[in-house]
Design an enzyme around this catalytic site. Structure first.
Site, PDB file in Angstrom:
ATOM      1  N   ARG A 174      12.085   3.010   0.773  1.00 49.74           N
ATOM      2  CA  ARG A 174      11.854   2.110   1.905  1.00 49.74           C
ATOM      3  C   ARG A 174      13.069   1.197   1.992  1.00 49.74           C
ATOM      4  O   ARG A 174      13.554   0.691   0.977  1.00 49.74           O
ATOM      5  CB  ARG A 174      10.598   1.288   1.694  1.00 49.74           C
ATOM      6  CG  ARG A 174      10.522   0.135   2.709  1.00 49.74           C
ATOM      7  CD  ARG A 174       9.159  -0.455   2.842  1.00 49.74           C
ATOM      8  NE  ARG A 174       8.254   0.505   3.450  1.00 49.74           N
ATOM      9  CZ  ARG A 174       7.021   0.167   3.831  1.00 49.74           C
ATOM     10  NH1 ARG A 174       6.582  -1.067   3.679  1.00 49.74           N
ATOM     11  NH2 ARG A 174       6.222   1.070   4.381  1.00 49.74           N
ATOM     12  N   ARG A 232       0.803  -1.220   0.000  1.00 51.49           N
ATOM     13  CA  ARG A 232       0.000   0.000   0.000  1.00 51.49           C
ATOM     14  C   ARG A 232       0.837   1.271   0.000  1.00 51.49           C
ATOM     15  O   ARG A 232       0.471   2.239  -0.651  1.00 51.49           O
ATOM     16  CB  ARG A 232      -1.007  -0.016   1.142  1.00 51.49           C
ATOM     17  CG  ARG A 232      -0.407   0.133   2.502  1.00 51.49           C
ATOM     18  CD  ARG A 232      -1.420  -0.238   3.519  1.00 51.49           C
ATOM     19  NE  ARG A 232      -1.826  -1.626   3.303  1.00 51.49           N
ATOM     20  CZ  ARG A 232      -3.014  -2.111   3.625  1.00 51.49           C
ATOM     21  NH1 ARG A 232      -3.916  -1.339   4.145  1.00 51.49           N
ATOM     22  NH2 ARG A 232      -3.286  -3.367   3.426  1.00 51.49           N
ATOM     23  N   THR A 233       1.946   1.266   0.701  1.00 52.13           N
ATOM     24  CA  THR A 233       2.741   2.502   0.726  1.00 52.13           C
ATOM     25  C   THR A 233       3.241   2.827  -0.677  1.00 52.13           C
ATOM     26  O   THR A 233       3.208   3.964  -1.141  1.00 52.13           O
ATOM     27  CB  THR A 233       3.931   2.358   1.694  1.00 52.13           C
ATOM     28  OG1 THR A 233       3.431   2.035   2.994  1.00 52.13           O
ATOM     29  CG2 THR A 233       4.725   3.635   1.775  1.00 52.13           C
ATOM     30  N   HIS A 243       8.478   6.044  10.016  1.00 52.98           N
ATOM     31  CA  HIS A 243       7.629   5.974   8.836  1.00 52.98           C
ATOM     32  C   HIS A 243       6.802   7.264   8.833  1.00 52.98           C
ATOM     33  O   HIS A 243       5.617   7.256   9.144  1.00 52.98           O
ATOM     34  CB  HIS A 243       6.726   4.736   8.938  1.00 52.98           C
ATOM     35  CG  HIS A 243       6.031   4.374   7.656  1.00 52.98           C
ATOM     36  ND1 HIS A 243       6.062   5.164   6.531  1.00 52.98           N
ATOM     37  CD2 HIS A 243       5.272   3.303   7.345  1.00 52.98           C
ATOM     38  CE1 HIS A 243       5.349   4.584   5.569  1.00 52.98           C
ATOM     39  NE2 HIS A 243       4.860   3.459   6.044  1.00 52.98           N
ATOM     40  N   LYS A 245      23.387  -8.536  -7.527  1.00 52.13           N
ATOM     41  CA  LYS A 245      24.667  -8.840  -8.154  1.00 52.13           C
ATOM     42  C   LYS A 245      25.834  -8.345  -7.304  1.00 52.13           C
ATOM     43  O   LYS A 245      26.971  -8.330  -7.752  1.00 52.13           O
ATOM     44  CB  LYS A 245      24.752  -8.178  -9.534  1.00 52.13           C
ATOM     45  CG  LYS A 245      23.692  -8.636 -10.507  1.00 52.13           C
ATOM     46  CD  LYS A 245      23.808  -7.826 -11.793  1.00 52.13           C
ATOM     47  CE  LYS A 245      22.474  -7.734 -12.507  1.00 52.13           C
ATOM     48  NZ  LYS A 245      22.347  -6.511 -13.298  1.00 52.13           N
TER      49      LYS A 245
END
Lengths: 429, 312
Positions: free
Chosen positions: B107, B57-58, B135, B85
């Site tokens: 995030r 949702r964010t 947050h 990698k």
């Protein structure tokens, strides 16, 4: 700074001679001929001697650090015995004890003799500390007897604390037979869990997992009780908490075989300095609260803590230039040590200079059984000349380690090493 | 227009700027009710959404906010990235910035990662959740939703229920709510509330019924499944009995309490379905306000001058 052979005959003239054994400061000079102490005190300048003018400078024993990481063998990209020696010379150190957490670890007589052979050509004396357990796994004891024969001066599993109390007990018992200290990084790994900084309101603010003070203090308590039970020499490295100090202080009143060290960074910083996720301050044990810091300073002054040790721990740029959780633990400390502890302990906490110097010279040497009367005639010269009053700012150009992970850049320090004399070599500009 | 270039967290964030974001967000809420839900405010602005951790949702909320403002967006997630990698975080973000972008929404599982990012790049950085740290956009949308419901934040009594130790939502809410003048009580298992948290100006009460009696609104945190049954939370039924927001428990209290949840919900664990779907829950308002709040944040950080005609 350059390191080269001393002149055949060199006189450190017109200084203050600080003798940490006799606990005196007297004006005079020190004459070194062929790398050995020839005379001290009031000396007429011989015609053929090179004179190092020590006006307003102090001449004393070379510093001794019981806790460095020189990364060789295995991580020569971070430090080698040679580059570590340069850092030591820059900081006034002439003798260091190297921790065994190399790759492979120093857990065999062969590994110990590798360090002995390779450090022969280094300008400072490097003594290997052997691992207590094979592979530093905390289970089976190493060949401590053979390793001692090869030159190991103490035993430690370094950053991997011995969790199993019975292994620690056996190691201490075994060490009594060899008369060597056991050094245990005191941390209960279960209580520490994934903690990366001091558990505190600051760790709450940053959302970082905390390493609580009890992780150290309970383990120190266990080790102290075991040292009493076994009669072994126990050296507690890098004490960081007020409770550990109290326990050590309590045990010292009945057991003279317990010794303890503190680092410059635990004396200088408190955990507020981590407020912006400064990875250069990520270290084990963590930088603690101001209350802990003040208790460390008090413990230095009342003798609970025996010596200063840097825990010089070089890491690459990429090891530190990352998010806090991934950054490596540890910081370099040899070059900045004296300026830091002189400021924190002498200038700010009014410890006398002789006591500080003895915590960097005679006391650590006595813990390891090294010769500590270094102004005796005929002794191989291990000296440092420093300006006790110079105020200076620590810069990256002051670093001679192969790594640059210092939290002291831009910090104002007090007291500065001017010349280090060791193994027939000396430093100069 | 905001005092800080980035939005890294609400710790020490200026109160008037939180207010400005909420006020602007209400203006954008109105845009979202239009048939054509788009304004040209961020035309020509390029934003990269860097998600080093899963999010539904964010991420959708940010992406919608960006599209509604006419920004150009690029998405990046760790699973499809070169991080696999072995490329370092620093190289990844510097490469992305070298492609000329204006902002990064990130995030990341590591606390402090967004601050770390600001050391390498010049673009505006918006924290979309950094591990167990903060947050901030969630807290702003929560406060906007409270504002919508109560017409104020100052003086509101808010209970935050659940695992506080591991919650970035809780920490940002605490900073934001305390700054805006609300009272906050934390309620949850004692070992999941950090010992020093009261220094932030909150109280702790382990008795959920007392908190219910006191509070105007509850912010119910998600119980992380990975903490269940690993020694941290003994069992679902134990948690539900002590801290679950159930219909029966709410019925014991005379007043109607407002229920919020940052999502995703574990129905039947920390919150009952009947409660989540009831009128007293404003959980879907939070979702809608999330888009408006993020539009406001992006606009105020990147939009330059406030232009009424765009949004009114």
């Amino acid at each position: 700074m350059k390191i080269s052979s001393q002149p055949e005959k060199v006189l450190f003239q017109n200084g203050e001679i600080l003798d940490p054994v006799k606990k005196t400061i007297k004006p005079g000079g020190v004459l070194v001929i062929d790398g050995k102490i020839a005379d001290t005190g009031r000396i007429e300048t011989p015609d053929d001697a090179k004179v190092f003018d020590c006006k307003n400078l102090v001449i004393t024993h070379g510093f001794c650090d019981l806790h460095v990481h020189f990364r060789e063998p295995g991580r020569e990209d971070k430090e080698t015995l040679q580059t570590g020696s340069r850092a030591a010379m820059a900081g006034g150190f002439t003798r260091v004890c190297a921790m065994p957490n190399t790759n492979p670890p120093l857990d065999s007589p062969e590994a110990v003799s590798f360090i002995q052979e390779k450090s022969g050509s280094c300008p400072v004396h490097i003594h290997p500390i052997g691992a207590v357990s094979k592979g530093q796994k905390g289970k089976e004891l190493t060949e401590m007897g053979l390793m001692k024969d090869m030159g190991a001066v103490a035993f430690s599993d370094d950053g991997l604390p011995i969790q199993d109390g019975s292994v620690m007990r056996r190691a201490l018992e075994y060490a009594t037979m060899l008369d060597v200290p056991i050094i245990n990084h005191a941390e209960d790994e279960c209580l520490r869990a994934d903690g990366v900084m001091n558990e505190s309101v600051v760790s709450n603010h940053l959302g970082l997992p905390g390493n609580p003070a009890v992780a150290e203090s309970t383990m120190v308590h266990r080790d102290l009780e075991l040292s009493e039970l076994t009669g072994a020499k126990l050296h507690v490295p890098h004490v960081s908490t007020v409770d550990a100090i109290d326990y050590i202080n309590g045990m010292k009143s009945k057991n003279s075989k317990v010794t303890a060290e503190v680092t410059p960074h635990h004396l200088y910083f408190n955990h507020e300095a981590l407020s912006f996720f400064n990875t250069h301050l990520k270290v084990a044990p963590p930088i603690r609260s101001e209350n802990d810091r003040q208790s460390l300073i008090a413990a230095v002054k009342d003798g609970t803590i025996d010596c200063i040790a840097t825990d010089h721990a070089p890491h690459t740029i990429q090891d530190k230039e990352t998010t806090f959780d991934l950054a490596a633990f540890g910081m370099i400390g040899l070059e900045s040590c004296f300026g830091v502890v002189k400021k924190v302990l002498v200038d700010d906490a009014s410890l006398d200079l002789i006591s500080l110097i003895s915590m960097m010279t005679v006391k650590p040497r006595n813990i390891m059984g090294f010769d500590s009367d270094l102004f005796k005639k005929g002794v191989a010269a291990e000296l440092v000349v420093f300006d006790p009053n110079e105020s200076w700012t620590f810069h990256r150009r002051n670093v001679y380690s192969r790594s640059i992970n210092s939290p002291f850049y831009g910090k104002d320090l007090s007291g500065r090493v001017k010349c280090t004399i060791s193994k027939g070599q000396w430093t100069h500009n | 227009m905001l005092q800080q270039k980035h939005l890294l967290g609400l710790e020490g964030y200026p109160q008037e700027d939180i207010q400005a974001i909420i006020d602007t967000a209400f203006n954008f809420r109105e845009v979202l009710d239009r048939p054509i839900k788009k304004v040209p405010s961020l035309q020509g602005i390029t934003i990269v959404n860097l998600f080093f951790e899963n999010s539904t949702r964010t991420r959708i909320s940010f992406e919608l906010a960006q599209k509604r403002l006419s920004a150009d967006t690029v998405n990046f997630s760790a699973s499809s990235s070169s991080l696999k990698k072995g490329e370092s975080f620093k190289d990844t973000v510097q490469n992305i910035e070298a492609m000329k972008i204006d902002a990064v929404v990130m995030r990341h599982p590591a606390p402090g990662a967004p601050r770390h990012l600001t050391e390498f790049i010049d673009a505006v950085v918006i924290n979309a959740g950094d591990g167990t740290h903060e947050h901030p956009t969630q807290a702003i949308l929560d406060m906007m939703t409270l504002y919508e419901k109560f017409g104020k934040i100052k003086g509101l009594k808010i209970g935050i229920i659940g695992d506080i130790s591991h919650s970035r939502v809780a920490l940002s809410n605490i900073y934001g709510l305390i700054s805006m003048g609300a009272e906050v009580i934390l309620c949850g298992p004692a070992h999941l509330i950090p010992p020093y948290i009261t220094d932030l100006g909150v109280k702790i009460n382990y008795n959920l019924d007392e908190v219910l009696e006191w509070a105007d609104a509850l912010n119910v945190l998600r119980v992380q499944n990975e903490r269940m049954g690993v020694g941290l939370i003994p069992s679902t039924r134990e948690y539900r009995a002590l801290f679950g927001i159930t219909e029966e428990r709410l019925e014991k209290h005379a007043k109607e309490i407002v229920i919020m949840h940052p999502g995703p919900m574990n129905r039947g664990v920390e919150i009952d379905s009947a409660v989540a779907d009831s009128d007293q829950a404003i959980i879907l308002d939070q979702v809608l306000n999330g888009v408006a709040s993020r539009m406001a944040i992006l606009y105020l950080l990147l939009g330059g001058k406030y232009e009424d005609k765009d949004i009114k």
